[in-house]
Design a protein around this motif. Structure first.
Motif, PDB file in Angstrom:
ATOM      1  N   ARG A   1       0.694  -1.403   0.055  1.00  0.00           N
ATOM      2  CA  ARG A   1       0.394  -0.440  -0.195  1.00  0.00           C
ATOM      3  C   ARG A   1       0.929   1.402  -0.200  1.00  0.00           C
ATOM      4  N   ASN A   2       2.273   1.220   0.360  1.00  0.00           N
ATOM      5  CA  ASN A   2       2.624   2.256   0.616  1.00  0.00           C
ATOM      6  C   ASN A   2       3.722   3.006  -0.401  1.00  0.00           C
ATOM      7  N   LYS A   3       4.050   0.954  -0.485  1.00  0.00           N
ATOM      8  CA  LYS A   3       5.399   1.374  -2.112  1.00  0.00           C
ATOM      9  C   LYS A   3       4.734   0.986  -2.978  1.00  0.00           C
ATOM     10  N   MET A   4       3.830   0.573  -3.710  1.00  0.00           N
ATOM     11  CA  MET A   4       3.438   0.106  -4.954  1.00  0.00           C
ATOM     12  C   MET A   4       2.201   0.793  -5.875  1.00  0.00           C
ATOM     13  N   ILE A   5       1.700   1.802  -4.841  1.00  0.00           N
ATOM     14  CA  ILE A   5       0.117   1.601  -5.743  1.00  0.00           C
ATOM     15  C   ILE A   5       0.259   3.617  -5.442  1.00  0.00           C
ATOM     16  N   TYR A   6       0.115   4.440  -6.218  1.00  0.00           N
ATOM     17  CA  TYR A   6       0.375   6.083  -7.045  1.00  0.00           C
ATOM     18  C   TYR A   6      -0.892   6.145  -7.307  1.00  0.00           C
ATOM     19  N   THR A   7      -2.447   6.577  -7.339  1.00  0.00           N
ATOM     20  CA  THR A   7      -3.308   6.475  -7.450  1.00  0.00           C
ATOM     21  C   THR A   7      -3.595   8.104  -8.116  1.00  0.00           C
ATOM     22  N   ASP A   8      -2.362   8.509  -8.090  1.00  0.00           N
ATOM     23  CA  ASP A   8      -2.141  10.161  -8.007  1.00  0.00           C
ATOM     24  C   ASP A   8      -1.284  10.224  -9.423  1.00  0.00           C
ATOM     25  N   ALA A   9      -0.602   9.341  -9.946  1.00  0.00           N
ATOM     26  CA  ALA A   9       0.119   9.239 -10.569  1.00  0.00           C
ATOM     27  C   ALA A   9      -0.572  10.064 -12.435  1.00  0.00           C
ATOM     28  N   LEU A  10       0.409  10.519 -12.828  1.00  0.00           N
ATOM     29  CA  LEU A  10       0.513  10.857 -14.026  1.00  0.00           C
ATOM     30  C   LEU A  10       1.219  10.748 -15.129  1.00  0.00           C
ATOM     31  N   PRO A  11       0.768   9.585 -16.577  1.00  0.00           N
ATOM     32  CA  PRO A  11       1.711   9.654 -17.408  1.00  0.00           C
ATOM     33  C   PRO A  11       2.034  10.708 -18.093  1.00  0.00           C
ATOM     34  N   ASN A  12       3.356  10.824 -17.821  1.00  0.00           N
ATOM     35  CA  ASN A  12       4.303  11.480 -18.852  1.00  0.00           C
ATOM     36  C   ASN A  12       4.680  11.758 -20.547  1.00  0.00           C
ATOM     37  N   ILE A  13       5.403  13.226 -20.973  1.00  0.00           N
ATOM     38  CA  ILE A  13       5.692  12.638 -21.947  1.00  0.00           C
ATOM     39  C   ILE A  13       5.968  11.615 -22.852  1.00  0.00           C
ATOM     40  N   ALA A  14       6.799  10.845 -22.098  1.00  0.00           N
ATOM     41  CA  ALA A  14       7.401   9.424 -22.983  1.00  0.00           C
ATOM     42  C   ALA A  14       6.399   8.560 -23.120  1.00  0.00           C
ATOM     43  N   HIS A  15       5.481   8.303 -22.062  1.00  0.00           N
ATOM     44  CA  HIS A  15       4.229   7.792 -22.381  1.00  0.00           C
ATOM     45  C   HIS A  15       3.018   8.538 -23.043  1.00  0.00           C
ATOM     46  N   GLN A  16       2.867   9.324 -23.473  1.00  0.00           N
ATOM     47  CA  GLN A  16       2.313  10.030 -24.356  1.00  0.00           C
ATOM     48  C   GLN A  16       2.829   9.829 -25.783  1.00  0.00           C
ATOM     49  N   CYS A  17       3.880  10.192 -25.487  1.00  0.00           N
ATOM     50  CA  CYS A  17       4.397   9.956 -27.416  1.00  0.00           C
ATOM     51  C   CYS A  17       4.481   8.531 -28.195  1.00  0.00           C
ATOM     52  N   ILE A  18       4.703   7.284 -26.880  1.00  0.00           N
ATOM     53  CA  ILE A  18       4.232   5.972 -27.530  1.00  0.00           C
ATOM     54  C   ILE A  18       2.809   5.692 -27.730  1.00  0.00           C
ATOM     55  N   ALA A  19       2.003   6.134 -27.106  1.00  0.00           N
ATOM     56  CA  ALA A  19       0.699   6.382 -27.642  1.00  0.00           C
ATOM     57  C   ALA A  19       0.145   6.909 -28.767  1.00  0.00           C
ATOM     58  N   ARG A  20       0.958   7.929 -29.034  1.00  0.00           N
ATOM     59  CA  ARG A  20       0.703   8.901 -30.078  1.00  0.00           C
ATOM     60  C   ARG A  20       1.151   7.857 -31.839  1.00  0.00           C
ATOM     61  N   LEU A  21       2.036   6.891 -31.255  1.00  0.00           N
ATOM     62  CA  LEU A  21       2.598   6.168 -32.392  1.00  0.00           C
ATOM     63  C   LEU A  21       2.171   4.939 -32.630  1.00  0.00           C
ATOM     64  N   GLU A  22       1.202   4.396 -31.489  1.00  0.00           N
ATOM     65  CA  GLU A  22       0.579   4.211 -31.654  1.00  0.00           C
ATOM     66  C   GLU A  22      -0.437   4.098 -32.593  1.00  0.00           C
ATOM     67  N   ASP A  23      -1.459   5.034 -32.570  1.00  0.00           N
ATOM     68  CA  ASP A  23      -2.097   6.208 -33.515  1.00  0.00           C
ATOM     69  C   ASP A  23      -2.108   6.463 -34.545  1.00  0.00           C
ATOM     70  N   MET A  24      -0.635   6.421 -34.903  1.00  0.00           N
ATOM     71  CA  MET A  24      -0.690   7.089 -36.283  1.00  0.00           C
ATOM     72  C   MET A  24      -0.468   5.747 -36.542  1.00  0.00           C
ATOM     73  N   GLY A  25      -0.451   3.929 -36.166  1.00  0.00           N
ATOM     74  CA  GLY A  25       0.392   2.498 -37.171  1.00  0.00           C
ATOM     75  C   GLY A  25       1.054   2.675 -37.713  1.00  0.00           C
ATOM     76  N   LYS A  26       2.389   3.105 -36.569  1.00  0.00           N
ATOM     77  CA  LYS A  26       3.318   3.242 -36.265  1.00  0.00           C
ATOM     78  C   LYS A  26       3.717   1.675 -35.152  1.00  0.00           C
TER      79      LYS A  26
END
Length: 239
Positions: free
Chosen positions: A70-95
């Motif tokens: 509970r103290n060290k493995m769960i981070y419900t407030d964490a948000l995706p950063n630019i690396a996650h977002q770039c990877i998702a965009r590449l999938e959207d682009m079909g690459k």
């Protein structure tokens, strides 16, 4: 050639990119990694984290497991950063064929990635060890330290612990994805956790890229190595 420009060219010229990600992609979302100098494995606990996060410890010392979890493995407030977002965009682009991740934080999905193989499971799914009823993370957080099912059984996170085998279906899908990739980009992992790290042996594509702050056992096989934070790398890539 400048390393960032070389990475940009590889991404632009590839059509079947696969990303293999580890804890280093989530550190800039304020989720600590394991093996860096400030990581979980270099902090002091009553038991080593590798012991706490093992199957036998979950069974024999469930309350201490859940205290750490509970103290060290769960981070419900964490948000995706630019690396996650770039990877998702590449999938959207079909690459991009998809993401193979060792992380359990769901940030790839939150960023918009649809084809994500979670080799080590996820904190967002849980099940009763007696009747197998499924529970959400919210269910777990709303229960006592050791969450119990309505049937009285102990609820376990769908996270692969030490001493537990990876899901066979996930292994097959991950290996198939790697074997079909023309560009494999490894992000934020020391490639020291097996069997996951061994999956790279199945890559027969054109280019292997390693993006990590420190050296890895696969450096001598890579076509491009950039030792930097992923946020700094991806902030310079145009996608």
């Amino acid at each position: 050639m400048d390393q960032i420009k070389e990475l940009q060219n590889l991404i632009e010229s590839s059509h079947k990119i696969v990303f293999f990600t580890g804890a280093g992609i989530s550190t800039e979302s304020n989720i600590p990694d394991f093996r860096s100098t400030t990581g979980l494995y270099n902090q002091e606990y009553a038991y080593p984290p590798e012991t706490i996060l093992s199957h036998h410890f979950f069974i024999s010392n469930t309350s201490e497991f859940y205290r750490f979890y509970r103290n060290k493995m769960i981070y419900t407030d964490a948000l995706p950063n630019i690396a996650h977002q770039c990877i998702a965009r590449l999938e959207d682009m079909g690459k991009c064929l998809g993401v193979i991740t060792q992380n359990i934080d769901n940030l790839h999905q939150e960023a918009g990635s649809k084809h994500v193989i979670e080799l080590h499971g996820t904190v967002y799914h849980n099940h009763c060890t007696t009747c197998n009823k499924e529970y959400s993370l919210e269910d777990i957080l709303n229960k006592e330290l050791v969450p119990l099912c309505n049937c009285g059984g102990i609820i376990k996170p769908d996270v692969i612990l030490y001493e537990e085998a990876l899901n066979e279906k996930d292994i097959d899908e991950a290996l198939s994805m790697i074997m079909n990739a023309d560009l494999l980009i490894v992000c934020g992992t020391s490639l020291s956790v097996y069997p996951a790290a061994g999956f790279l042996r199945y890559f027969k594509g054109e280019h292997l890229v390693l993006l990590n702050k420190t050296a890895t056992p696969y450096d001598n096989q890579a076509d491009l190595i950039i030792q930097d934070t992923l946020g700094h790398i991806f902030s310079q890539i145009h996608i």
